[in-house]
Design a protein around this motif. Structure first.
Motif, mmCIF file in Angstrom:
data_model
loop_
_atom_site.group_PDB
_atom_site.id
_atom_site.type_symbol
_atom_site.label_atom_id
_atom_site.label_comp_id
_atom_site.label_asym_id
_atom_site.label_seq_id
_atom_site.Cartn_x
_atom_site.Cartn_y
_atom_site.Cartn_z
ATOM 1 N N VAL A 31 40.279 21.243 35.125
ATOM 2 C CA VAL A 31 40.023 22.181 34.030
ATOM 3 C C VAL A 31 39.549 23.512 34.585
ATOM 4 O O VAL A 31 39.997 24.577 34.159
ATOM 5 N N ARG A 32 38.657 23.465 35.563
ATOM 6 C CA ARG A 32 38.161 24.712 36.167
ATOM 7 C C ARG A 32 39.275 25.453 36.896
ATOM 8 O O ARG A 32 39.376 26.675 36.813
ATOM 9 N N VAL A 33 40.145 24.721 37.604
ATOM 10 C CA VAL A 33 41.260 25.348 38.325
ATOM 11 C C VAL A 33 42.225 25.998 37.331
ATOM 12 O O VAL A 33 42.675 27.125 37.534
ATOM 13 N N ALA A 34 42.541 25.288 36.254
ATOM 14 C CA ALA A 34 43.444 25.842 35.241
ATOM 15 C C ALA A 34 42.833 27.080 34.589
ATOM 16 O O ALA A 34 43.527 28.076 34.363
ATOM 17 N N ALA A 35 41.553 27.044 34.298
ATOM 18 C CA ALA A 35 40.888 28.196 33.687
ATOM 19 C C ALA A 35 40.915 29.393 34.623
ATOM 20 O O ALA A 35 41.128 30.534 34.193
ATOM 21 N N LYS A 36 40.710 29.157 35.900
ATOM 22 C CA LYS A 36 40.746 30.250 36.881
ATOM 23 C C LYS A 36 42.155 30.843 36.947
ATOM 24 O O LYS A 36 42.325 32.062 37.030
ATOM 25 N N GLY A 37 43.175 29.978 36.908
ATOM 26 C CA GLY A 37 44.559 30.456 36.922
ATOM 27 C C GLY A 37 44.880 31.309 35.718
ATOM 28 O O GLY A 37 45.531 32.351 35.826
ATOM 29 N N VAL A 38 44.428 30.889 34.552
ATOM 30 C CA VAL A 38 44.645 31.670 33.332
ATOM 31 C C VAL A 38 43.920 32.997 33.437
ATOM 32 O O VAL A 38 44.444 34.042 33.054
ATOM 33 N N ASP A 39 42.709 32.979 33.974
ATOM 34 C CA ASP A 39 41.924 34.196 34.124
ATOM 35 C C ASP A 39 42.639 35.188 35.042
ATOM 36 O O ASP A 39 42.663 36.389 34.779
ATOM 37 N N LEU A 40 43.232 34.686 36.122
ATOM 38 C CA LEU A 40 43.936 35.564 37.049
ATOM 39 C C LEU A 40 45.256 36.058 36.464
ATOM 40 O O LEU A 40 45.708 37.152 36.794
ATOM 41 N N ALA A 41 45.886 35.253 35.621
ATOM 42 C CA ALA A 41 47.194 35.606 35.070
ATOM 43 C C ALA A 41 47.093 36.596 33.922
ATOM 44 O O ALA A 41 48.046 37.320 33.640
ATOM 45 N N THR A 42 45.968 36.649 33.232
ATOM 46 C CA THR A 42 45.842 37.551 32.092
ATOM 47 C C THR A 42 45.236 38.877 32.529
ATOM 48 O O THR A 42 44.507 38.953 33.506
ATOM 49 N N THR A 43 45.581 39.906 31.789
ATOM 50 C CA THR A 43 45.076 41.239 32.073
ATOM 51 C C THR A 43 44.150 41.643 30.933
ATOM 52 O O THR A 43 44.523 41.553 29.769
ATOM 53 N N SER A 44 42.976 42.091 31.282
ATOM 54 C CA SER A 44 42.026 42.497 30.249
ATOM 55 C C SER A 44 42.445 43.836 29.653
ATOM 56 O O SER A 44 43.234 44.585 30.232
ATOM 57 N N GLN A 45 41.901 44.147 28.496
ATOM 58 C CA GLN A 45 42.221 45.407 27.830
ATOM 59 C C GLN A 45 41.791 46.594 28.682
ATOM 60 O O GLN A 45 42.504 47.595 28.761
ATOM 61 N N SER A 46 40.651 46.496 29.343
ATOM 62 C CA SER A 46 40.192 47.620 30.163
ATOM 63 C C SER A 46 41.132 47.835 31.352
ATOM 64 O O SER A 46 41.399 48.978 31.735
ATOM 65 N N GLU A 47 41.656 46.746 31.917
ATOM 66 C CA GLU A 47 42.616 46.888 33.014
ATOM 67 C C GLU A 47 43.902 47.547 32.524
ATOM 68 O O GLU A 47 44.481 48.389 33.218
ATOM 69 N N ASP A 49 44.105 49.633 30.001
ATOM 70 C CA ASP A 49 43.769 51.036 29.747
ATOM 71 C C ASP A 49 43.739 51.841 31.044
ATOM 72 O O ASP A 49 44.221 52.973 31.093
ATOM 73 N N GLU A 50 43.167 51.254 32.101
ATOM 74 C CA GLU A 50 43.112 51.946 33.393
ATOM 75 C C GLU A 50 44.516 52.188 33.933
ATOM 76 O O GLU A 50 44.824 53.267 34.431
ATOM 77 N N LYS A 51 45.373 51.168 33.814
ATOM 78 C CA LYS A 51 46.751 51.309 34.306
ATOM 79 C C LYS A 51 47.494 52.387 33.521
ATOM 80 O O LYS A 51 48.188 53.215 34.103
ATOM 81 N N ARG A 52 47.321 52.379 32.207
ATOM 82 C CA ARG A 52 47.978 53.396 31.372
ATOM 83 C C ARG A 52 47.483 54.792 31.743
ATOM 84 O O ARG A 52 48.263 55.742 31.816
ATOM 85 N N GLY A 53 46.179 54.925 31.980
ATOM 86 C CA GLY A 53 45.619 56.222 32.369
ATOM 87 C C GLY A 53 46.186 56.715 33.695
ATOM 88 O O GLY A 53 46.497 57.900 33.839
ATOM 89 N N ARG A 54 46.312 55.799 34.666
ATOM 90 C CA ARG A 54 46.894 56.184 35.965
ATOM 91 C C ARG A 54 48.331 56.654 35.805
ATOM 92 O O ARG A 54 48.744 57.667 36.388
#
Length: 109
Positions: A31-47, A49-54
């Motif tokens: 469960v922890r490994v799967a959660a970490k994978g999902v966390d790495l695969a998703t992009t947060s809204q702030s990320e 926004d930063e990409k769009r700004g660049r």
């Protein structure tokens, strides 16, 4: 000699305490490994926004460079340089492609 059940359970729990936590770690590891994978695969809204700004800053920088080139090419074109006229036409076309991708800033008047 046999121990009564109410003595045996606390004794067993004390002796197996480390084993139980290890079993719990093993059971929750997927469960922890799967959660970490999902966390790495998703992009947060702030990320996002930063990409769009660049990307926006890069387009604005490119537009500024093209506008400076265009002014220089127009000056040379007005002085009779036919090649500069052709380059100015190409540069103007590129400027027209970039302009719609840059948001208009409202005037603070």
């Amino acid at each position: 000699m046999r121990l009564p059940a109410f003595f045996a359970l606390p004794l067993a729990a004390a002796l197996l305490g480390g084993c139980i936590s290890t079993v719990a770690d093993v059971v929750t590891a997927p469960v922890r490994v799967a959660a970490k994978g999902v966390d790495l695969a998703t992009t947060s809204q702030s990320e996002k926004d930063e990409k769009r700004g660049r990307e926006l800053r890069k387009r604005e920088e490119r537009l500024g460079k093209l506008e400076r080139e265009y002014e220089k090419q127009l000056k040379e074109c007005n002085e009779g340089n036919r090649r500069a006229c052709d380059q100015a036409t190409d540069t103007y076309a590129e400027i027209q492609q970039i302009l719609p991708t840059i948001p208009v800033e409202p005037d603070d008047t």
